[in-house]
Design a protein around this motif. Structure first.
Motif, PDB file in Angstrom:
ATOM      1  N   CYS A  32       0.824  -1.207   0.000  1.00 18.17           N
ATOM      2  CA  CYS A  32       0.000   0.000   0.000  1.00 18.17           C
ATOM      3  C   CYS A  32       0.862   1.262   0.000  1.00 18.17           C
ATOM      4  CB  CYS A  32      -0.931  -0.002   1.213  1.00 18.17           C
ATOM      5  SG  CYS A  32      -2.295  -1.187   1.098  1.00 18.17           S
ATOM      6  N   ARG A  33       1.995   1.213   0.684  1.00 15.26           N
ATOM      7  CA  ARG A  33       2.904   2.364   0.673  1.00 15.26           C
ATOM      8  C   ARG A  33       3.502   2.589  -0.708  1.00 15.26           C
ATOM      9  NH1 ARG A  33       5.174   4.515   5.544  1.00 15.26           N
ATOM     10  NH2 ARG A  33       4.094   3.721   7.386  1.00 15.26           N
ATOM     11  N   LEU A  34       3.788   1.513  -1.423  1.00 13.55           N
ATOM     12  CA  LEU A  34       4.262   1.654  -2.801  1.00 13.55           C
ATOM     13  C   LEU A  34       3.198   2.304  -3.680  1.00 13.55           C
ATOM     14  CD1 LEU A  34       6.117  -1.740  -3.344  1.00 13.55           C
ATOM     15  CD2 LEU A  34       7.161   0.525  -3.277  1.00 13.55           C
ATOM     16  N   CYS A  35       1.948   1.943  -3.445  1.00 12.65           N
ATOM     17  CA  CYS A  35       0.854   2.557  -4.199  1.00 12.65           C
ATOM     18  C   CYS A  35       0.692   4.026  -3.832  1.00 12.65           C
ATOM     19  CB  CYS A  35      -0.450   1.802  -3.957  1.00 12.65           C
ATOM     20  SG  CYS A  35      -0.497   0.150  -4.689  1.00 12.65           S
ATOM     21  N   ALA A  36       0.876   4.341  -2.558  1.00 12.27           N
ATOM     22  CA  ALA A  36       0.785   5.737  -2.128  1.00 12.27           C
ATOM     23  C   ALA A  36       1.891   6.571  -2.771  1.00 12.27           C
ATOM     24  CB  ALA A  36       0.860   5.823  -0.605  1.00 12.27           C
ATOM     25  N   GLN A  37       3.093   6.002  -2.849  1.00 13.30           N
ATOM     26  CA  GLN A  37       4.192   6.710  -3.500  1.00 13.30           C
ATOM     27  C   GLN A  37       3.895   6.923  -4.980  1.00 13.30           C
ATOM     28  OE1 GLN A  37       7.242   8.077  -2.167  1.00 13.30           O
ATOM     29  NE2 GLN A  37       6.952   9.025  -4.182  1.00 13.30           N
ATOM     30  N   ALA A  38       3.333   5.908  -5.619  1.00 14.98           N
ATOM     31  CA  ALA A  38       2.969   6.029  -7.032  1.00 14.98           C
ATOM     32  C   ALA A  38       1.889   7.093  -7.225  1.00 14.98           C
ATOM     33  CB  ALA A  38       2.495   4.685  -7.572  1.00 14.98           C
ATOM     34  N   PRO A  47      -0.629  10.429   1.808  1.00 15.75           N
ATOM     35  CA  PRO A  47       0.479  10.217   2.741  1.00 15.75           C
ATOM     36  C   PRO A  47       0.603   8.759   3.144  1.00 15.75           C
ATOM     37  CG  PRO A  47      -1.372  11.247   3.859  1.00 15.75           C
ATOM     38  CD  PRO A  47      -1.725  11.204   2.398  1.00 15.75           C
ATOM     39  N   ASP A  48       1.789   8.356   3.544  1.00 11.42           N
ATOM     40  CA  ASP A  48       2.026   6.963   3.917  1.00 11.42           C
ATOM     41  C   ASP A  48       1.117   6.498   5.050  1.00 11.42           C
ATOM     42  OD1 ASP A  48       3.889   6.439   1.971  1.00 11.42           O
ATOM     43  OD2 ASP A  48       5.637   6.759   3.260  1.00 11.42           O
ATOM     44  N   ASN A  49       0.794   7.419   5.969  1.00  9.98           N
ATOM     45  CA  ASN A  49      -0.035   6.989   7.109  1.00  9.98           C
ATOM     46  C   ASN A  49      -1.493   6.729   6.718  1.00  9.98           C
ATOM     47  OD1 ASN A  49      -0.702   9.680   6.703  1.00  9.98           O
ATOM     48  ND2 ASN A  49      -0.863  10.155   8.877  1.00  9.98           N
ATOM     49  N   LEU A  50      -1.864   7.062   5.485  1.00  6.40           N
ATOM     50  CA  LEU A  50      -3.205   6.742   4.977  1.00  6.40           C
ATOM     51  C   LEU A  50      -3.165   5.700   3.859  1.00  6.40           C
ATOM     52  CD1 LEU A  50      -4.885  10.279   4.821  1.00  6.40           C
ATOM     53  CD2 LEU A  50      -5.105   8.532   6.601  1.00  6.40           C
ATOM     54  N   SER A  56      -6.092  -0.717   0.892  1.00  5.55           N
ATOM     55  CA  SER A  56      -6.172  -2.080   1.434  1.00  5.55           C
ATOM     56  C   SER A  56      -7.178  -2.945   0.681  1.00  5.55           C
ATOM     57  CB  SER A  56      -6.549  -2.029   2.913  1.00  5.55           C
ATOM     58  OG  SER A  56      -6.735  -3.333   3.432  1.00  5.55           O
ATOM     59  N   GLY A  57      -6.729  -4.143   0.316  1.00  2.00           N
ATOM     60  CA  GLY A  57      -7.606  -5.121  -0.311  1.00  2.00           C
ATOM     61  C   GLY A  57      -7.926  -4.867  -1.765  1.00  2.00           C
ATOM     62  N   MET A  58      -7.377  -3.804  -2.340  1.00  2.00           N
ATOM     63  CA  MET A  58      -7.697  -3.443  -3.720  1.00  2.00           C
ATOM     64  C   MET A  58      -6.683  -4.034  -4.685  1.00  2.00           C
ATOM     65  SD  MET A  58      -8.739   0.564  -3.141  1.00  2.00           S
ATOM     66  CE  MET A  58      -9.129   0.795  -4.881  1.00  2.00           C
ATOM     67  N   THR A  82       4.560  -2.590 -14.116  1.00  2.00           N
ATOM     68  CA  THR A  82       5.672  -1.952 -13.410  1.00  2.00           C
ATOM     69  C   THR A  82       5.467  -2.037 -11.905  1.00  2.00           C
ATOM     70  OG1 THR A  82       6.123  -0.424 -15.227  1.00  2.00           O
ATOM     71  CG2 THR A  82       6.923   0.210 -13.053  1.00  2.00           C
ATOM     72  N   MET A  83       4.251  -1.749 -11.447  1.00  3.50           N
ATOM     73  CA  MET A  83       3.958  -1.832 -10.020  1.00  3.50           C
ATOM     74  C   MET A  83       4.061  -3.274  -9.531  1.00  3.50           C
ATOM     75  SD  MET A  83       3.526   1.143  -8.741  1.00  3.50           S
ATOM     76  CE  MET A  83       2.879   0.610  -7.142  1.00  3.50           C
ATOM     77  N   GLN A  84       3.633  -4.208 -10.359  1.00  2.00           N
ATOM     78  CA  GLN A  84       3.721  -5.623  -9.976  1.00  2.00           C
ATOM     79  C   GLN A  84       5.170  -6.021  -9.723  1.00  2.00           C
ATOM     80  OE1 GLN A  84       1.324  -7.896  -9.290  1.00  2.00           O
ATOM     81  NE2 GLN A  84       3.053  -9.185  -8.701  1.00  2.00           N
ATOM     82  N   GLN A  85       6.074  -5.577 -10.561  1.00  2.00           N
ATOM     83  CA  GLN A  85       7.485  -5.899 -10.371  1.00  2.00           C
ATOM     84  C   GLN A  85       8.054  -5.199  -9.140  1.00  2.00           C
ATOM     85  OE1 GLN A  85       9.131  -8.371 -11.921  1.00  2.00           O
ATOM     86  NE2 GLN A  85       7.052  -8.699 -12.707  1.00  2.00           N
ATOM     87  N   ARG A  86       7.557  -4.007  -8.838  1.00  2.00           N
ATOM     88  CA  ARG A  86       7.972  -3.330  -7.606  1.00  2.00           C
ATOM     89  C   ARG A  86       7.520  -4.119  -6.386  1.00  2.00           C
ATOM     90  NH1 ARG A  86       6.501   3.053  -8.910  1.00  2.00           N
ATOM     91  NH2 ARG A  86       8.019   3.332 -10.599  1.00  2.00           N
TER      92      ARG A  86
END
Length: 230
Positions: A32-38, A47-50, A56-58, A82-86
């Protein structure tokens, strides 16, 4: 039998289906943090705290248009792979098992109940997660990926595929989930669902859904269901 599960479950119990992230391995926050960064890279300030609350679960197939809508721009056809490889790279660097997962799985094995995994993660990603957390022997050859099928949760397809592969009916299965989209998929599949949730966090008021707040409670629920006959 727990009253909520009895609304759907008819027994006898023939298959337990596990979600992966948040139930077996503690990788959801990292992903989820990787998705937030993206999202931030695209122009949507998450933000990372959200991150967990937001993603979650998506599935990535759901997250991409969500980011595109908020950011006001297209991410392109290579964003998902790309995200999958990350994700895979992050899992190789280290992922932890959920507390008590090995003891829980050993207890389920002692009950003699077949198990399978049905997750929004890809099989490639799960192979890495299970190798790092020493869970591969429990599920070798019994893993199903909604991402690889192209039908992410909350669609029920991956759970129905797991039941079909085992040769059982949905009402003979129990799912262990932690996210609302995952539980919705189980409900849509016609399966009883136990949700792992920390104390104080509510679960959806859906037919056939029960809650636990620690993995050690799960085998006790299953032991009661094993005794139920149709």
């Amino acid at each position: 039998m727990p009253s909520a599960l009895s609304q759907v479950f008819r027994g006898p119990l023939k298959l337990v289906i596990f979600d992966c992230d948040g139930v077996l391995v503690d990788s959801e926050e990292a992903c989820c943090r990787l998705c937030a960064q993206a999202a931030r890279d695209a122009g949507w300030d998450v933000p990372d705290n959200l991150a967990v609350q937001t993603f979650s679960g998506m599935s990535l197939a759901t997250i991409q248009p969500m980011i595109e809508q908020h950011a006001g721009k297209k991410l392109g056809p290579q964003w998902e792979p790309t995200m999958q490889q990350r994700f895979v790279a992050a899992m190789k660097e280290g992922v932890e098992p959920i507390s008590g997962v090995h003891a829980m799985l050993d207890a389920v094995k002692e009950l003699g109940i077949p198990v399978r995994v049905a997750s929004n993660s890809s099989c490639e990603e799960m192979d890495v997660k299970f190798a790092v957390t020493e869970l591969t022997p429990y599920f070798d050859g019994r893993i199903h990926s909604a991402r690889d099928m192209g039908t992410p949760k909350p669609r029920p397809d991956v759970y129905l595929k797991a039941a079909e592969a085992e040769g059982v009916q949905p009402y003979e299965c129990v799912v262990l989930e932690d996210s609302d989209p995952g539980a919705r998929a189980a409900v849509n599949a016609g399966m009883a669902c136990v949700m792992l949730r920390e104390p104080g966090k509510a679960i959806p008021d859906w037919k056939g859904v029960e809650r636990i707040d620690k993995l050690s409670d799960f085998p006790e629920i299953l032991s009661r269901l094993v005794k139920v006959v149709s």
